[in-house]
Design an enzyme around this catalytic site. Structure first.
Site, PDB file in Angstrom:
ATOM      1  N   SER A 174       0.855  -1.181   0.000  1.00 59.98           N
ATOM      2  CA  SER A 174       0.000   0.000   0.000  1.00 59.98           C
ATOM      3  C   SER A 174       0.891   1.232   0.000  1.00 59.98           C
ATOM      4  CB  SER A 174      -0.913   0.023   1.223  1.00 59.98           C
ATOM      5  OG  SER A 174      -1.778   1.147   1.183  1.00 59.98           O
ATOM      6  N   GLU A 175       0.546   2.227  -0.815  1.00 60.50           N
ATOM      7  CA  GLU A 175       1.443   3.365  -1.024  1.00 60.50           C
ATOM      8  C   GLU A 175       1.638   4.224   0.212  1.00 60.50           C
ATOM      9  OE1 GLU A 175      -1.551   6.431  -3.249  1.00 60.50           O
ATOM     10  OE2 GLU A 175      -1.268   4.439  -4.062  1.00 60.50           O
ATOM     11  N   ASN A 176       0.797   4.047   1.243  1.00 58.85           N
ATOM     12  CA  ASN A 176       1.011   4.798   2.476  1.00 58.85           C
ATOM     13  C   ASN A 176       2.081   4.167   3.358  1.00 58.85           C
ATOM     14  OD1 ASN A 176      -1.005   2.720   2.843  1.00 58.85           O
ATOM     15  ND2 ASN A 176      -1.369   3.523   4.885  1.00 58.85           N
TER      16      ASN A 176
ATOM     17  N   SER B 109       8.079   3.910   0.100  1.00 63.38           N
ATOM     18  CA  SER B 109       6.996   3.279  -0.645  1.00 63.38           C
ATOM     19  C   SER B 109       7.045   3.663  -2.118  1.00 63.38           C
ATOM     20  CB  SER B 109       5.642   3.683  -0.039  1.00 63.38           C
ATOM     21  OG  SER B 109       4.585   3.072  -0.736  1.00 63.38           O
TER      22      SER B 109
END
Length: 218
Positions: free
Chosen positions: A45-47, A87
């Site tokens: 997940s990009e977070n 990320s």
């Protein structure tokens, strides 16, 4: 015809053993619930999460564990957490094997529009542009038509583009389509859906093989 969970279930069949997979907001987040138990997959997940699991059961949520869409998630053994810079280094460095995104429109040449409708308030682009610019394998999860019954698979996108010529495959509530140099190629049809229905719901160029199998979801 498929619902959102059916679309996610079909896309889960595209996930292979050892893949690193980024799940976009919306339908794509459901894919983690349907991946086979006999393969190992790392969901990113990009977070800043690597090793996401299925959504938690009601009452077992941890408000500190969220995905990019701010939904509560679970993590698998060995999961790791890191900052957004790390990320996006993973994403821009092409260390993600498969990217699964939602879309408002996809064009027959693989263009995607999934971040803005003119005149409506949006928080920003998010990570979508980085994902489509870096990924080589992009599957879109979307409804085939909008609420007015108009096609979302177009000759050319009408909304602001997120990426150009980047989509490889699309799974909708009606079908599975591949993006080729000649436009959309129909690979599978959803249970109970005819080829004619898919043809009528697709504005862009559509290549239809002599035989189009029905989707297998199990």
């Amino acid at each position: 015809m498929l619902d959102k969970n059916g679309i996610a279930k079909r896309i889960a069949r595209e996930v292979k053993d050892g893949f690193y997979v980024n799940l976009g907001i919306g339908i794509p987040t459901l894919v983690a619930n349907y991946v086979r138990d006999d393969i190992e997959v790392e969901f990113q997940s990009e977070n800043g999460v690597l090793g996401m699991g299925p959504f938690p059961f009601e009452g077992e949520e941890d408000a500190d564990l969220i995905n990019a869409g701010k939904q509560t998630i679970t993590t698998l053994k060995g999961a790791s957490f890191f900052d957004s810079a790390m990320s996006f280094s993973m994403i821009r460095g092409q260390h993600v094997d498969l990217t699964i995104l939602g879309a408002m429109e996809v064009a027959e040449n693989g263009d995607i529009a999934n971040w803005k409708i003119p005149g409506k308030m949006v928080k920003g682009m998010g990570g979508a542009m980085d994902l489509v610019a870096s990924a080589e394998n992009i599957i879109v999860a979307m409804m085939h038509t909008n609420r007015e019954g108009e096609s979302k698979l177009l000759k050319r996108c009408t909304l602001p583009l997120t990426g150009v010529g980047c989509v490889t495959k699309i799974v909708t509530n009606l079908s599975v389509l591949e993006v080729t140099k000649n436009g959309f190629k129909l690979l599978e049809r959803a249970p109970g859906v005819s080829v004619e229905e898919i043809k009528n719901a697709t504005e862009g160029a559509l290549e239809i093989p002599d035989e189009v199998p029905e989707m297998v979801l199990n």
